[in-house]
Design an enzyme around this catalytic site. Structure first.
Site, PDB file in Angstrom:
ATOM      1  N   HIS A  88      76.593 115.756  89.089  1.00  0.00           N
ATOM      2  CA  HIS A  88      75.020 115.799  89.120  1.00  0.00           C
ATOM      3  C   HIS A  88      74.233 117.183  89.399  1.00  0.00           C
ATOM      4  CE1 HIS A  88      70.837 115.247  90.897  1.00  0.00           C
ATOM      5  NE2 HIS A  88      70.915 113.808  90.610  1.00  0.00           N
ATOM      6  N   GLU A 160      70.453 114.221  82.154  1.00  0.00           N
ATOM      7  CA  GLU A 160      69.277 114.320  83.029  1.00  0.00           C
ATOM      8  C   GLU A 160      68.958 115.597  83.143  1.00  0.00           C
ATOM      9  OE1 GLU A 160      69.534 111.617  86.674  1.00  0.00           O
ATOM     10  OE2 GLU A 160      71.102 113.104  87.073  1.00  0.00           O
TER      11      GLU A 160
HETATM   12  P1  PGA Z   1      64.525 111.101  90.314  1.00  0.00           P
HETATM   13  O1  PGA Z   1      66.054 111.628  90.416  1.00  0.00           O
HETATM   14  O2  PGA Z   1      64.567 110.020  89.457  1.00  0.00           O
HETATM   15  O3  PGA Z   1      64.024 111.378  91.449  1.00  0.00           O
HETATM   16  O4  PGA Z   1      63.920 112.505  89.419  1.00  0.00           O
HETATM   17  C1  PGA Z   1      67.144 111.549  89.587  1.00  0.00           C
HETATM   18  C2  PGA Z   1      68.555 112.130  89.970  1.00  0.00           C
HETATM   19  O5  PGA Z   1      68.539 112.588  91.220  1.00  0.00           O
HETATM   20  O6  PGA Z   1      69.438 111.895  89.313  1.00  0.00           O
END
Ligand code: PGA
Length: 245
Positions: A88, A160
């Site tokens: 992450h 992401e």
């Molecule tokens: P968010 O977080 O949906 O609050 O942007 C995504 C994540 O932490 O992977």
């Protein structure tokens, strides 16, 4: 790092009750990823639900031994979890996790028969300088180049973009689709088209009930990795419903 034991169990229970009111035959795979100390209790709360599984948010590179404070993939599996989020962006940026370390965690997950959910994505400066494909390609190569076809079929990839995580700024569906198609294309020569199509590629970063329908309508967006909007059962269930449409 949200919610204590009591709150985590309540949230899991509300999600379970909400999911049980939906049409079973259309349910997508739903994962909940509580903090380490609550994995077992949340698994128990879900009671072996056929559509909801648990995931950890991180794991050690090591199997066992003198690694005080670390949690191994084997330990995670023993709680009932079958998935683990790896790499992450917060692990990368706040805790200094390198590409090499992330690759070892992915291998540790396979070894313990957990499915890794590999998070990749570019920072804002990579996006503005136009280097975002290079960054994502490097992350894919470092983490997945050595894995077998069998392993890739157990893998989930979460794209992401760092600039979209927790910021309220969501990638446009065109930006998400472009990158997801690129990721699938990267998988194809190494693992065949059939395998590349089987790997779920999730989008994460400021997903909410108001924007997921558009994101989920992209052909290469197979689902979402939900942060802030997963902390309220109602919002999370709205996103599950969008995935069913
Ligand atoms: P968010 O977080 O949906 O609050 O942007 C995504 C994540 O932490 O992977």
């Amino acid at each position: 790092m949200n919610k204590n034991l009591h709150e985590s169990i309540l949230l899991a229970d509300d999600i379970r009750l909400g999911v049980d009111q939906l049409v079973r035959s259309k349910l997508p795979t739903i994962l909940v990823a509580p903090a380490f100390p609550f994995l077992y209790s949340v698994s128990q709360t879900l009671g072996g639900h056929p559509s909801i599984a648990t995931a950890a948010q991180n794991c050690s590179t090591e199997r066992c031994g003198a690694f005080t404070g670390d949690v191994s993939a084997d330990m995670i599996r023993s709680t009932g979890a079958r998935y683990v989020i790896i790499g992450h962006s917060e692990r990368r940026s706040i805790f200094g996790e390198t590409e090499a370390l992330i690759c070892r965690k992915v291998l540790a997950a396979y070894e313990a028969e957990l499915s890794p959910i590999l998070c990749i994505g570019e920072k804002l400066e990579d996006r503005t300088s136009g280097k975002y494909f290079d960054v994502v390609k490097k992350q894919l190569e470092s983490a997945l180049s050595s894995c077998s076809g069998e392993q890739i079929l157990k893998t989930i990839i979460a794209y992401e973009p760092v600039w979209a995580i927790g910021t309220g700024v969501v990638a446009s569906s065109a930006q998400a689709q472009e990158m997801h198609a690129f990721i699938r294309q990267w998988l194809t020569p190494s693992f065949s088209m059939e395998y590349a199509k089987s790997v779920p590629i999730l989008y994460g970063g400021s997903c909410n009930p108001g924007n997921v329908r558009e994101l989920f309508s992209c052909p290469d967006v197979d689902g979402g990795l939900i942060g802030g909007a997963s902390l309220q059962a109602g919002d999370f269930l709205s996103i599950v419903k969008a995935a069913m449409e």
